[in-house]
Enzyme design. Structure first.
Site, short mmCIF file in Angstrom:
data_model
loop_
_atom_site.label_atom_id
_atom_site.label_comp_id
_atom_site.label_asym_id
_atom_site.label_seq_id
_atom_site.Cartn_x
_atom_site.Cartn_y
_atom_site.Cartn_z
N PRO A 1 43.74 60.56 24.69
CA PRO A 1 44.38 61.46 25.51
C PRO A 1 45.21 60.49 26.48
O PRO A 1 44.69 59.49 26.87
CB PRO A 1 43.26 61.92 26.15
CG PRO A 1 42.08 60.99 26.24
CD PRO A 1 42.09 60.41 24.95
N ARG B 1 48.60 62.29 28.50
CA ARG B 1 48.99 63.24 29.52
C ARG B 1 47.94 63.98 30.36
O ARG B 1 47.89 64.30 31.36
CB ARG B 1 49.91 64.00 28.58
CG ARG B 1 50.71 64.93 29.40
CD ARG B 1 51.33 66.10 28.55
NE ARG B 1 52.08 65.59 27.40
CZ ARG B 1 53.62 65.36 27.56
NH1 ARG B 1 53.89 65.37 28.76
NH2 ARG B 1 53.93 64.66 26.50
N CYS C 1 75.28 59.50 38.35
CA CYS C 1 76.72 60.23 37.98
C CYS C 1 76.68 60.59 36.57
O CYS C 1 76.95 60.15 35.64
CB CYS C 1 77.72 58.96 37.95
SG CYS C 1 77.86 58.53 39.81
N GLU C 2 75.59 61.84 36.26
CA GLU C 2 75.43 62.38 34.99
C GLU C 2 75.10 63.72 35.30
O GLU C 2 74.40 64.04 36.34
CB GLU C 2 74.06 61.78 34.35
CG GLU C 2 74.30 60.21 33.79
CD GLU C 2 74.94 59.96 32.53
OE1 GLU C 2 75.20 61.11 31.93
OE2 GLU C 2 75.10 58.95 31.98
N TYR D 1 54.24 59.85 31.69
CA TYR D 1 55.51 59.78 31.00
C TYR D 1 56.67 59.91 32.29
O TYR D 1 57.83 60.30 32.01
CB TYR D 1 55.74 60.94 29.99
CG TYR D 1 54.89 60.68 29.02
CD1 TYR D 1 54.82 59.53 28.06
CD2 TYR D 1 53.88 61.62 28.76
CE1 TYR D 1 53.91 59.45 27.26
CE2 TYR D 1 52.70 61.63 27.82
CZ TYR D 1 52.81 60.39 27.02
OH TYR D 1 51.71 60.34 26.02
C1 LIG Z 1 51.46 59.31 22.55
C2 LIG Z 1 50.56 59.02 21.91
C3 LIG Z 1 49.03 59.36 22.38
C4 LIG Z 1 49.11 60.23 23.83
O1 LIG Z 1 49.57 61.51 23.65
P1 LIG Z 1 49.31 62.52 24.89
O2 LIG Z 1 49.87 63.77 24.55
O3 LIG Z 1 49.71 61.93 26.13
O4 LIG Z 1 47.68 62.75 24.95
C5 LIG Z 1 48.02 59.29 21.62
N1 LIG Z 1 48.09 58.72 20.39
C6 LIG Z 1 49.25 58.34 19.90
C7 LIG Z 1 49.27 57.61 18.71
C8 LIG Z 1 50.54 58.45 20.53
O5 LIG Z 1 51.61 58.05 20.04
#
Ligand SMILES: *Cc1c(COP(=O)(O)O)cnc(C)c1O
Length: 424
Positions: free
Chosen positions: A276, A278, A346-347, A375
Site C-alpha cells: 500500500p 496512497r 505559464c501553462e 504522489y
Molecule cells: C504504485 C504501486 C503500488 C502502490 O500503489 P498505491 O495505489 O499507492 O497503493 C504498489 N505496487 C506497485 C507494483 C506499484 O507500482
C-alpha cells in the site's frame, strides 16, 4: 481519518498551528502528520489478523526518509521501484530483508546492488527480465528470490493513467504465459521462483476488481503447485483508494478489503505481502499555499497562489480533485463564489482546482490542499525555475523540516556553461 483540524479558529496539523508554521517556514510547503501515517499503517496491517502479512509501504507514494523511518519503526517493509528508492529505504534504516524490488525496467546494475544488500525479493515483469536477473545472480554467486508479476486483465475502474492490470497495460506477464515462465524459471540456477505478484492499479474504490483478480491468482497458485512449483509467497500489490472528496466518496475500509483476501486466498498457506502507498500517505499530508492575487475572471474568480503544478501535478495529470480548506476557519462562513485556484506557472494546465466554490480570499490568506501526502512532493520539480518546496513532519506539538526548501544557488548552480561559452 486524518489529524488536520481546526482549533481556536485555525487549522492545525495535530498540535501544530499551521498559520504559525507558515510564518516559520514560508509558503508553499508540504506538511505530514505522524499520527495519521501511523494510524493508517496500523489499520491496514491489523486488518489481516493471523495472516500476519509483510506490509511493504510503496515508497514511490512519498519517499521522504522521515516518512519511511516513521513506518519502518512500526515494522513496515518497503516496496521500491529503483535503486534510488532502495538506497533511501536502507538509509532510513529499513532492514534489506523486508524490501521488495518492483518495476518493469530494472537495470542489471540495480539488480546487482539489490542482490548485494540482500533484499527480500524481486517482482519480475517479463521474460527478458527473468533471463537478465538470472545472469546477474549467477555472476554474483547468488540466488534471487522472485515473484512473477501476472497481469490478470481485470479492469480496476480507476483513472486510465493509474490502471495497471489490463492486458493493454505495460505491466506484468500475461496470465496465460505464467505456467510456461515458471517452468523456465525453475530451470535457472540463479532464481528461486517462490512467489506470485499482482498489482492491478491505484485509487481503487470498488472491491470487485480485487475479488476477480485474487480469484484468478488463487487458481494460478493451485495450478503452479500441481505442476510442482513450491509457491510460498503471494504479493497482492497496493491500490486501495483514499477519500479525495472528504465524506462524499469513502473507499472500502481495509477490513473489507481484508475480508476479500481471506475469502479468496486465506487457506492457501502462503506468506502474503501487500504494497500500500496512497492508502498510508495520501491523507497524511497537505500542501499549504498562500494567495498572491485575486483576479476577477469571466464569471469566476482566479485565486493565484504560490504553489503550482511543479509542486503538485495531480490535478492536471490525473484530473484529480483535492479538497481545499482555508487555514483561517472564519473564511468558511463567507459566501462561496466559483473559483479557479491556479499557480504562477505559464501553462493553462497549471491549476489546483477549477470551478470550485470558494470563499473570496484576500492576498496573504493561506489555504491547505488536502490529501496531498501521496504522489505530491515525490512528483515535484523545478519547472519555470521554481524552488523545490520544503517538507515538514509534525509529531504532536513538534515539527521538523524533513526536506528544506532548495536555494537559488542549488537550482542555478547545477548548470555548466559549455567551454566555448565561458567568458575569458
Ligand atoms: C504504485 C504501486 C503500488 C502502490 O500503489 P498505491 O495505489 O499507492 O497503493 C504498489 N505496487 C506497485 C507494483 C506499484 O507500482
Amino acid at each position: 481519518m486524518h489529524h488536520f483540524d481546526y482549533t481556536d479558529g485555525v487549522l492545525h496539523a495535530e498540535g501544530v498551528n499551521l498559520a504559525t508554521l507558515a510564518d516559520a517556514v514560508g509558503t508553499p510547503f508540504y506538511c505530514y502528520s505522524t499520527a495519521t501515517l501511523e494510524r493508517h499503517y496500523k489499520v491496514f496491517a491489523d486488518a489481516f489478523g493471523e495472516l500476519r502479512p509483510l506490509v511493504c509501504y510503496s515508497v514511490k507514494a512519498n519517499s521522504n526518509q522521515a516518512v519511511i523511518a516513521t513506518l519502518a519503526a512500526l515494522g513496515a517493509g518497503m516496496d521500491v521501484v529503483s535503486e534510488g528508492e532502495l538506497r533511501r529505504a536502507l538509509a532510513a534504516g529499513v532492514p534489506a530483508d523486508k524490501i521488495i524490488f518492483a518495476g518493469i525496467g530494472k537495470q542489471r546494475s540495480e539488480m546487482a546492488y539489490a542482490l548485494d544488500v540482500g533484499i527480500h525479493s524481486f517482482n519480475v515483469e517479463s521474460e527478458p527480465e527473468l533471463l537478465a536477473l538470472n545472469e546477474v545472480a549467477v555472476e554474483h554467486g547468488r540466488v534471487a528470490r522472485i515473484a512473477l508479476r501476472v497481469n490478470p486483465d481485470v479492469d480496476p475502474k480507476t483513472h486510465e493513467k493509474i490502471a495497471t492490470g489490463k492486458a493493454e497495460n505495460k505491466f506484468g506477464v500475461a496470465y496465460g504465459e505464467a505456467l510456461r515462465l515458471y517452468a523456465l524459471a525453475a530451470e535457472m540456477q540463479g532464481l528461486d521462483a517462490a512467489g506470485v505478484h499482482m498489482h492491478i492499479g491505484s485509487q481503487l474504490t470498488d472491491l470487485e476488481p480485487y475479488r476477480r483478480a485474487f480469484t484468478l491468482l488463487r487458481k494460478l497458485v493451485v495450478q503452479l503447485r500441481a505442476a510442482g512449483h513450491d509457491i510460498s509467497h503471494v504479493d497482492l500489490g497496493g491500490g486501495l483508494g483514499v477519500p479525495y472528496r472528504g465524506t462524499n466518496d469513502i473507499p472500502p475500509h481495509p477490513s473489507e478489503y481484508a475480508a476479500v483476501v481471506h475469502e479468496t486466498l486465506g487457506d492457501l498457506e502462503v506468506r502474503l505481502a501487500f504494497e500500500p502507498g496512497r492508502m498510508i500517505a495520501g491523507n497524511a499530508g497537505i500542501l499549504v499555499t498562500e494567495v498572491i492575487y485575486s483576479k476577477p475572471g469571466d464569471g469566476k474568480t482566479f485565486l493565484i497562489v504560490d504553489a503550482a503544478m511543479n509542486d503538485l501535478i495531480r490535478p492536471t495529470l490525473y484530473e484529480a480533485h483535492h479538497e481545499i480548506w482555508p487555514i483561517d476557519e472564519a473564511a468558511r462562513a463567507q459566501e462561496l463564489v466559483p473559483t479557479d485556484v491556479v499557480g504562477p506557472v505559464c501553462e493553462t494546465g497549471d491549476y489546483i482546482a477549477r470551478a470550485r466554490p470558494m470563499p473570496p480570499l484576500e492576498p496573504g490568506a493561506r489555504i491547505a490542499v488536502m490529501t496531498a501526502g501521496a504522489y505530491g512532493a515525490v512528483q515535484s520539480g523545478t519547472y519555470n525555475s521554481r524552488l523545490l518546496v520544503p517538507e515538514i513532519l509534525v509529531n504532536g506539538a513538534e515539527f521538523a523540516v524533513v526536506r528544506p526548501r532548495t536555494t537559488y544557488e542549488d537550482l542555478i548552480g547545477l548548470d555548466r556553461l559549455a567551454p566555448w561559452l565561458s567568458k575569458s
